[in-house]
Design a protein around this motif. Structure first.
Motif, PDB file in Angstrom:
ATOM      1  N   ILE A 103      -8.130 -13.835  19.547  1.00  0.00           N
ATOM      2  CA  ILE A 103      -7.152 -12.701  20.178  1.00  0.00           C
ATOM      3  C   ILE A 103      -8.295 -11.652  20.124  1.00  0.00           C
ATOM      4  CG2 ILE A 103      -5.249 -11.542  20.070  1.00  0.00           C
ATOM      5  CD1 ILE A 103      -3.804 -13.826  18.645  1.00  0.00           C
ATOM      6  N   ASP A 104      -8.268 -10.792  21.224  1.00  0.00           N
ATOM      7  CA  ASP A 104      -9.180  -9.553  21.148  1.00  0.00           C
ATOM      8  C   ASP A 104      -8.317  -8.153  20.464  1.00  0.00           C
ATOM      9  OD1 ASP A 104     -11.134 -10.523  22.836  1.00  0.00           O
ATOM     10  OD2 ASP A 104      -9.367 -10.731  24.408  1.00  0.00           O
ATOM     11  N   MET A 105      -7.062  -7.935  20.754  1.00  0.00           N
ATOM     12  CA  MET A 105      -6.237  -6.874  19.879  1.00  0.00           C
ATOM     13  C   MET A 105      -5.052  -7.269  19.789  1.00  0.00           C
ATOM     14  SD  MET A 105      -6.738  -3.746  22.705  1.00  0.00           S
ATOM     15  CE  MET A 105      -8.396  -3.434  23.328  1.00  0.00           C
ATOM     16  N   GLU A 106      -4.466  -6.434  18.577  1.00  0.00           N
ATOM     17  CA  GLU A 106      -3.183  -6.982  17.984  1.00  0.00           C
ATOM     18  C   GLU A 106      -2.516  -5.597  17.483  1.00  0.00           C
ATOM     19  OE1 GLU A 106      -0.487  -7.804  14.653  1.00  0.00           O
ATOM     20  OE2 GLU A 106      -2.236  -6.741  14.699  1.00  0.00           O
ATOM     21  N   MET A 107      -1.190  -5.648  17.565  1.00  0.00           N
ATOM     22  CA  MET A 107      -0.452  -4.413  16.943  1.00  0.00           C
ATOM     23  C   MET A 107       0.704  -4.795  16.102  1.00  0.00           C
ATOM     24  SD  MET A 107       1.394  -1.558  19.319  1.00  0.00           S
ATOM     25  CE  MET A 107       1.941  -2.625  20.331  1.00  0.00           C
ATOM     26  N   SER A 108       1.006  -4.429  14.975  1.00  0.00           N
ATOM     27  CA  SER A 108       1.956  -4.720  14.059  1.00  0.00           C
ATOM     28  C   SER A 108       2.022  -3.724  13.024  1.00  0.00           C
ATOM     29  CB  SER A 108       1.536  -6.204  13.477  1.00  0.00           C
ATOM     30  OG  SER A 108       0.425  -6.525  12.908  1.00  0.00           O
ATOM     31  N   GLY A 109       2.871  -3.789  12.153  1.00  0.00           N
ATOM     32  CA  GLY A 109       3.508  -2.973  11.335  1.00  0.00           C
ATOM     33  C   GLY A 109       2.219  -2.821  10.247  1.00  0.00           C
ATOM     34  N   SER A 110       2.008  -1.895   9.604  1.00  0.00           N
ATOM     35  CA  SER A 110       0.863  -1.686   8.550  1.00  0.00           C
ATOM     36  C   SER A 110       1.200  -2.712   7.206  1.00  0.00           C
ATOM     37  CB  SER A 110       1.167  -0.251   8.068  1.00  0.00           C
ATOM     38  OG  SER A 110       2.151   0.211   7.290  1.00  0.00           O
ATOM     39  N   ASN A 111       2.385  -3.062   7.098  1.00  0.00           N
ATOM     40  CA  ASN A 111       2.697  -3.981   6.228  1.00  0.00           C
ATOM     41  C   ASN A 111       1.978  -5.355   6.045  1.00  0.00           C
ATOM     42  OD1 ASN A 111       4.898  -4.148   8.050  1.00  0.00           O
ATOM     43  ND2 ASN A 111       5.052  -6.156   6.838  1.00  0.00           N
ATOM     44  N   ASN A 112       1.753  -5.614   7.305  1.00  0.00           N
ATOM     45  CA  ASN A 112       0.911  -6.922   7.722  1.00  0.00           C
ATOM     46  C   ASN A 112      -0.419  -6.901   7.613  1.00  0.00           C
ATOM     47  OD1 ASN A 112       3.168  -8.380   8.907  1.00  0.00           O
ATOM     48  ND2 ASN A 112       3.267  -6.515  10.278  1.00  0.00           N
ATOM     49  N   PHE A 113      -1.010  -5.944   6.913  1.00  0.00           N
ATOM     50  CA  PHE A 113      -2.544  -5.741   6.722  1.00  0.00           C
ATOM     51  C   PHE A 113      -2.738  -5.455   5.275  1.00  0.00           C
ATOM     52  CE2 PHE A 113      -1.800  -4.284  10.900  1.00  0.00           C
ATOM     53  CZ  PHE A 113      -2.807  -4.790  11.696  1.00  0.00           C
ATOM     54  N   THR A 114      -1.667  -5.586   4.380  1.00  0.00           N
ATOM     55  CA  THR A 114      -1.729  -5.203   3.173  1.00  0.00           C
ATOM     56  C   THR A 114      -2.556  -6.302   2.160  1.00  0.00           C
ATOM     57  OG1 THR A 114       0.545  -5.687   2.542  1.00  0.00           O
ATOM     58  CG2 THR A 114       0.043  -3.251   2.943  1.00  0.00           C
ATOM     59  N   GLY A 115      -2.089  -7.542   2.771  1.00  0.00           N
ATOM     60  CA  GLY A 115      -2.669  -8.727   1.947  1.00  0.00           C
ATOM     61  C   GLY A 115      -4.374  -8.600   2.088  1.00  0.00           C
ATOM     62  N   LEU A 116      -4.891  -8.200   3.352  1.00  0.00           N
ATOM     63  CA  LEU A 116      -6.301  -7.804   3.504  1.00  0.00           C
ATOM     64  C   LEU A 116      -6.899  -6.769   2.855  1.00  0.00           C
ATOM     65  CD1 LEU A 116      -6.128  -9.087   7.515  1.00  0.00           C
ATOM     66  CD2 LEU A 116      -6.918 -10.495   5.232  1.00  0.00           C
ATOM     67  N   ALA A 117      -6.229  -5.861   2.973  1.00  0.00           N
ATOM     68  CA  ALA A 117      -6.652  -4.369   2.365  1.00  0.00           C
ATOM     69  C   ALA A 117      -5.503  -3.809   1.529  1.00  0.00           C
ATOM     70  CB  ALA A 117      -7.252  -3.570   3.518  1.00  0.00           C
ATOM     71  N   PRO A 118      -5.421  -4.101   0.204  1.00  0.00           N
ATOM     72  CA  PRO A 118      -4.285  -3.620  -0.578  1.00  0.00           C
ATOM     73  C   PRO A 118      -4.083  -2.217  -0.497  1.00  0.00           C
ATOM     74  CG  PRO A 118      -5.554  -5.341  -1.677  1.00  0.00           C
ATOM     75  CD  PRO A 118      -6.273  -5.040  -0.308  1.00  0.00           C
ATOM     76  N   VAL A 119      -5.142  -1.203  -0.303  1.00  0.00           N
ATOM     77  CA  VAL A 119      -5.082   0.114  -0.252  1.00  0.00           C
ATOM     78  C   VAL A 119      -3.879   0.570   0.727  1.00  0.00           C
ATOM     79  CG1 VAL A 119      -6.863   0.569   1.458  1.00  0.00           C
ATOM     80  CG2 VAL A 119      -6.464   2.258  -0.005  1.00  0.00           C
ATOM     81  N   ILE A 120      -3.971  -0.114   1.918  1.00  0.00           N
ATOM     82  CA  ILE A 120      -2.630   0.044   3.061  1.00  0.00           C
ATOM     83  C   ILE A 120      -1.416   0.202   2.392  1.00  0.00           C
ATOM     84  CG2 ILE A 120      -2.130  -0.578   5.314  1.00  0.00           C
ATOM     85  CD1 ILE A 120      -4.745  -1.070   6.023  1.00  0.00           C
ATOM     86  N   ASN A 121      -1.082  -0.535   1.231  1.00  0.00           N
ATOM     87  CA  ASN A 121       0.188  -0.626   0.616  1.00  0.00           C
ATOM     88  C   ASN A 121       0.757   0.847   0.534  1.00  0.00           C
ATOM     89  OD1 ASN A 121       1.631  -3.203  -0.048  1.00  0.00           O
ATOM     90  ND2 ASN A 121      -0.132  -3.769  -1.118  1.00  0.00           N
ATOM     91  N   LEU A 122      -0.356   1.701   0.328  1.00  0.00           N
ATOM     92  CA  LEU A 122       0.169   2.937   0.185  1.00  0.00           C
ATOM     93  C   LEU A 122       1.251   3.606   1.111  1.00  0.00           C
ATOM     94  CD1 LEU A 122      -2.281   6.050  -0.282  1.00  0.00           C
ATOM     95  CD2 LEU A 122      -0.876   6.169   1.699  1.00  0.00           C
ATOM     96  N   LEU A 123       1.026   3.131   2.498  1.00  0.00           N
ATOM     97  CA  LEU A 123       2.150   3.658   3.496  1.00  0.00           C
ATOM     98  C   LEU A 123       3.383   3.028   3.285  1.00  0.00           C
ATOM     99  CD1 LEU A 123      -0.304   3.317   6.460  1.00  0.00           C
ATOM    100  CD2 LEU A 123       0.243   5.349   5.589  1.00  0.00           C
ATOM    101  N   ASP A 124       3.553   1.838   2.469  1.00  0.00           N
ATOM    102  CA  ASP A 124       4.955   1.382   2.403  1.00  0.00           C
ATOM    103  C   ASP A 124       5.615   1.812   1.095  1.00  0.00           C
ATOM    104  OD1 ASP A 124       4.744  -0.300   4.456  1.00  0.00           O
ATOM    105  OD2 ASP A 124       3.544  -1.704   3.553  1.00  0.00           O
ATOM    106  N   ILE A 125       5.114   2.905   0.366  1.00  0.00           N
ATOM    107  CA  ILE A 125       5.891   3.529  -0.658  1.00  0.00           C
ATOM    108  C   ILE A 125       6.885   4.340  -0.096  1.00  0.00           C
ATOM    109  CG2 ILE A 125       5.538   5.176  -2.478  1.00  0.00           C
ATOM    110  CD1 ILE A 125       2.527   4.506  -2.635  1.00  0.00           C
ATOM    111  N   PRO A 126       8.172   4.036  -0.680  1.00  0.00           N
ATOM    112  CA  PRO A 126       9.342   4.616  -0.229  1.00  0.00           C
ATOM    113  C   PRO A 126       9.264   5.937  -0.204  1.00  0.00           C
ATOM    114  CG  PRO A 126      10.075   2.807  -1.423  1.00  0.00           C
ATOM    115  CD  PRO A 126       8.542   2.907  -1.587  1.00  0.00           C
ATOM    116  N   PHE A 127       9.946   6.932   0.615  1.00  0.00           N
ATOM    117  CA  PHE A 127      10.040   8.278   0.654  1.00  0.00           C
ATOM    118  C   PHE A 127       8.691   8.996   0.415  1.00  0.00           C
ATOM    119  CE2 PHE A 127      14.144   6.442  -0.919  1.00  0.00           C
ATOM    120  CZ  PHE A 127      14.948   6.984   0.125  1.00  0.00           C
TER     121      PHE A 127
END
Length: 328
Positions: free
Chosen positions: A84-108
């Motif tokens: 697949i060339d491109m994909e779009m999904s919520g940031s949470n779907n990338f956190t298993g690959l790049a845990p730093v992105i979990n930052l965006l899921d911190i509530p409030f």
């Protein structure tokens, strides 16, 4: 002379074949989970139009909505593998690959939408996208999922206590799951495509998504109550196979990124414009909407527990949280 003519003909045919292959290689398969009525699909069509115009047809997109190419995790794997060339999904779907992105899921985490956009479109957002590059993914832009709210079939939710014992579908974000456990709910991650049936059969009681997704996925048909908790802002990340991106000329790379951002801004505007119409539509369909839950009670129930959980696993990211807090 005949040999020269044959050589010229072969050269011409070779160049024509190369051009044809290059042109075919610039038709990119672009997948996402939401339906054709969602702002994501509408903006994806806009993205294609912008690219066709700016590249004079050298880059075009073939769109695959409705999880046609699989769920988010499957599509991300497909993009990494090049099927697949491109994909779009919520940031949470990338956190298993790049845990730093979990930052965006911190509530409030964000004060409001303008704050979220400024952070994502700035240095912090760029750094998070770069964390995907060693994984074979080129982050092109952030699009809009929006503020996550809670729907359920049991009763009005006004405080964290009203969530106690509810079986709620969450995304797979460790931050999100932890938050709902603290609230007393029973979080159950599951693929997006399975949520409607699970709600309809009462396998789960509740779910949490931005209202534009609740509307396009028709979750309101099988949910009686909507509470505007706004407990987290949920961005979409648009990614491309990095090798295919790197194979483009610098000019086409720049055009691709600028077009992705332009279409993303268009989609953000669509989401903003649709909010009141969606709420009115759900209300007309019999959904009871709680517009003024005690958000302070939700914040206080969490305190710093989820933020501290993130920092324990990502101590080097404390500076990113500070940068977000200081962004105005």
């Amino acid at each position: 002379m005949k040999l020269r003519s044959v050589a010229r003909a072969l050269l011409f045919l070779g160049l024509a074949a190369t051009a044809t292959c290059a042109q075919a290689g610039n038709t990119f398969r672009f997948g996402y989970e939401t339906s054709q009525t969602d702002s994501q699909h509408i903006a994806a069509k806009k993205f294609n139009e912008i690219l066709k115009e700016k590249t004079q047809g050298e880059i075009t997109l073939k769109l695959f909505p409705d999880s046609t190419l699989g769920n988010a995790q499957a599509m991300i794997s497909g993009v990494r593998g090049g099927t697949i060339d491109m994909e779009m999904s919520g940031s949470n779907n990338f956190t298993g690959l790049a845990p730093v992105i979990n930052l965006l899921d911190i509530p409030f985490l964000f004060r409001d939408t303008a704050h979220a956009h400024k952070v994502l479109d700035g240095k912090v957002g760029d750094e998070l996208l770069k964390a995907l590059e060693p994984l074979g993914l080129k982050g092109l832009a952030y699009w809009e999922n929006g503020w996550r709210d809670v729907t359920n079939s049991k009763g009005p939710i006004k405080t964290p206590a009203d969530l106690k014992g509810l079986k709620i579908r969450t995304n797979n974000s460790a931050m999100n799951i932890a938050a709902f456990k603290i609230f007393g709910a029973n979080p159950i991650p599951m693929p997006f495509a399975e949520v409607y049936t699970a709600l309809e059969t009462r396998t789960i009681d509740a779910q949490e998504h931005p209202i534009n997704v609740v509307w396009s996925a028709k979750f309101y048909e099988v949910q009686k109550y909507l509470t505007l908790t706004h407990h987290a802002y949920s961005p979409l990340i648009l990614v491309m196979n990095k090798k295919k991106f790197d194979a483009l000329t610098p000019e086409l790379q720049q055009t691709l990124v600028s077009a992705a951002k332009e279409a993303g801004n268009y989609q953000r505007q669509l989401v903003a414009e649709d909010q009141q119409k969606i709420l009115a539509g759900m209300q007309a369909d019999g959904v009871e909407i709680i517009t003024d839950p005690d958000r302070e009670a939700f914040r206080n129930a969490l305190g710093d527990q989820v933020r501290d959980m993130y920092l324990k696993d990502n101590p080097e990211s404390a500076r990113l949280l500070t940068a977000i807090d200081e962004t105005h």
